[in-house]
Every structure is written in structure tokens, then in C-alpha cells.
Motif scaffolding. Structure first.
Motif: not given
Length: 289
Positions: A122-144, A43-49
Motif C-alpha cells: 500500500g505504501v508503494f501503491d501510494l507513492t507510485q500513484g504520486v509518481v505517475n501523476s507527476a510524470s505527465g506534468v514535469i517530464v519532457g523530451s530527454t533525448s540529446i 513508475g512501476l510498482t514492485p509487482q508490475a516491475w
């Protein structure tokens, strides 16, 4: 004699039970940590990583690669002018608008090359915006949580014979090594993707310089497709993690310790395999047809 054999057997059982409990207690800790980091990393852009690496790559691109791109741009647009003139009946059918068209294309090419870094980010800002929007919708608890999957584990182990306990200890030891290796694989996938992004963006001005060329334009178009593939690979990774979370929540083993171990391991191996495939899948989606 039977008393001695029983005592040795009981001692071995206690030793194996303690060893199995020790192996299972931290069996999936490293994997849980790595899988939990996936959603944050992608969920991080290259600059934020990593800001230091980002600035270094940007400086290299602007000071080393950009001058080379300027030379390539000059060659490409010169060839474009020559081809445009020779195609018009060997200079016998030349119109003024052709030169205005070439000047306009050259100006656009210079504008693209001089703003390459902004376009790429700009390309990565666009795609990371999509990822961050989806993160709250599709990802649940992944802990075993193995204790939640198999309840009364110690009681079940105490009821087992020495042979099955020995086999279960070997299984837990082997799976523990496998989980350690899988956690390294997950680390390589998530961090390797970001390193690949830095490598690809560092040479961005060169393919962008050929973007508007008639014969060289495919280089720039392929480069843009690879950027979108790298960006949306993060979205595919998020989908993989979401599927993994659903599978983990619906593990049904009927209290069978051995089955629970191998089921959890199987889901983790499946996650690693699909994570490895996301790169080639994203590239195939954006490939030219």
C-alpha cells in the motif's frame, strides 16, 4: 614534395572527419535509451516491475520471515505486559483497564503483522500513484539530438585544420567511452532501486512485529520511514530527469562542436550524480529529528 604532404594531410583529414562523424552519430544513443527508460522504470510498482521476483519475495516473506516475526511479537508483547505491571507500584496498583489495553495493543499488533505485505505494498501503491501523476506534468523530451545542437557539422569539420580535428577526434572518442559508462550507471541506479525495494520488503514482518512495543517501536517506525523514502525516491528521480530535460532543450553552444560535446557530457554527468544522491536525500527527508 609539397603535393605529397598536402595529399597525406587531406587523407588524414578525411579519415579524422569520418571518424568524428561516426563517433558523434551514436554518441548519446545509449544515454538517450537509459534516460528514456527511467520514467518507465520508476513508475512501476514492485509487482508490475517483475511479477516472478515479486511472488518469490512474497512467498519467502510469508513462509520464512513471518514465523520469526510471530516469535518476536510474542516476546515484545510479553515484555510490554511485564513492564506495564511493574510500573504500577510493583503490582500494588493494578487496574483492570490495563489488561484490556494490553489485549487491544496485542490484537492490533497481530493484525499489523498478519497484514504486513498489504501495508507495505500500500505504501508503494501510494507513492507510485504520486509518481505517475507527476510524470505527465514535469517530464519532457530527454533525448540529446547532436545534429540539432550543431548544424552543418560536416561543413564545420571540413573547414578545420588537421591539429584541431585530431584533438576533436580524441575528445569524441573519450566522451563516447564516458557516455557508455554513464549509461551503465543509470541502469544500476534504476534497477538497483527496485532490487533494494525487494530486499527491504522481504523482511518486512520483523520490524512491523515491533511496531507497538514501547522500547522496540522505533524499529517499526524507522522501517516505515525507509519505505516512504524508497517510494518517494522515484519522485525525486522524476524531478532530476525533468531538470535534465530542461537543460538539454536550452543548450546554447554557438555551433562550437567541442563545446557542444562537453556541455552534453556535463549535463549527463550532473544527471548521474543527482540520481545517486536521490536515495540519501529521500532518507534524510523522512529521517527522525
Amino acid at each position: 614534395m609539397d603535393f605529397l604532404i598536402d595529399a597525406i594531410t587531406e587523407w588524414l583529414k578525411e579519415l579524422l572527419i569520418s571518424g568524428i562523424l561516426s563517433n558523434l552519430s551514436g554518441l548519446f544513443d545509449s544515454v538517450n535509451t537509459r534516460v528514456g527508460e527511467i520514467t518507465t522504470q520508476v513508475g512501476l510498482t514492485p509487482q508490475a516491475w517483475n511479477g516472478s521476483i515479486f511472488n518469490m519475495v512474497r512467498n519467502l516473506s510469508n513462509t520464512v520471515i513471518l514465523p520469526i516475526a510471530g516469535v518476536i511479537l510474542t516476546i515484545v508483547m510479553t515484555l510490554e505486559l511485564i513492564q506495564m505491571l511493574t510500573e504500577r507500584n510493583n503490582l500494588n496498583d493494578v487496574d483492570t483497564w490495563m489488561f484490556f489495553k494490553w489485549i487491544f495493543k496485542s490484537a492490533c499488533a497481530v493484525l499489523i503483522v498478519s497484514n504486513t505485505w498489504n501495508i507495505v505494498m500500500g505504501v508503494f501503491d501510494l507513492t507510485q500513484g504520486v509518481v505517475n501523476s507527476a510524470s505527465g506534468v514535469i517530464v519532457g523530451s530527454t533525448s540529446i539530438d547532436f545534429a540539432a545542437i550543431v548544424t552543418d557539422l560536416e561543413t564545420q569539420l571540413e573547414a578545420m585544420e588537421l591539429g584541431p580535428l585530431l584533438g576533436l577526434w580524441v575528445q569524441s572518442f573519450f566522451v563516447g567511452i564516458t557516455m557508455w559508462a554513464l549509461s551503465i550507471c543509470i541502469f544500476i541506479i534504476t534497477f538497483g532501486r527496485m532490487i533494494e525495494i525487494y530486499l527491504v520488503t522481504s523482511v518486512a514482518p520483523i520490524p512491523m512485529a515491533a511496531m507497538l512495543g514501547k522500547e522496540w517501536g522505533g524499529m517499526g517506525q524507522s522501517y516505515l520511514r525507509s519505505l516512504f523514502a524508497l517510494g518517494f525516491q522515484a519522485f525525486l528521480i522524476m524531478v532530476c530527469v525533468a531538470i535534465y530535460a530542461v537543460l538539454i532543450r536550452n543548450i546554447g553552444t554557438g555551433g562550437d562542436v567541442s563545446r557542444a560535446i562537453w556541455t552534453c557530457m556535463g549535463y549527463t554527468v550532473l544527471l548521474c550524480f543527482t540520481l545517486f544522491k536521490t536515495g540519501s536525500l529521500a532518507k534524510s527527508v523522512f529521517a527522525a529529528h
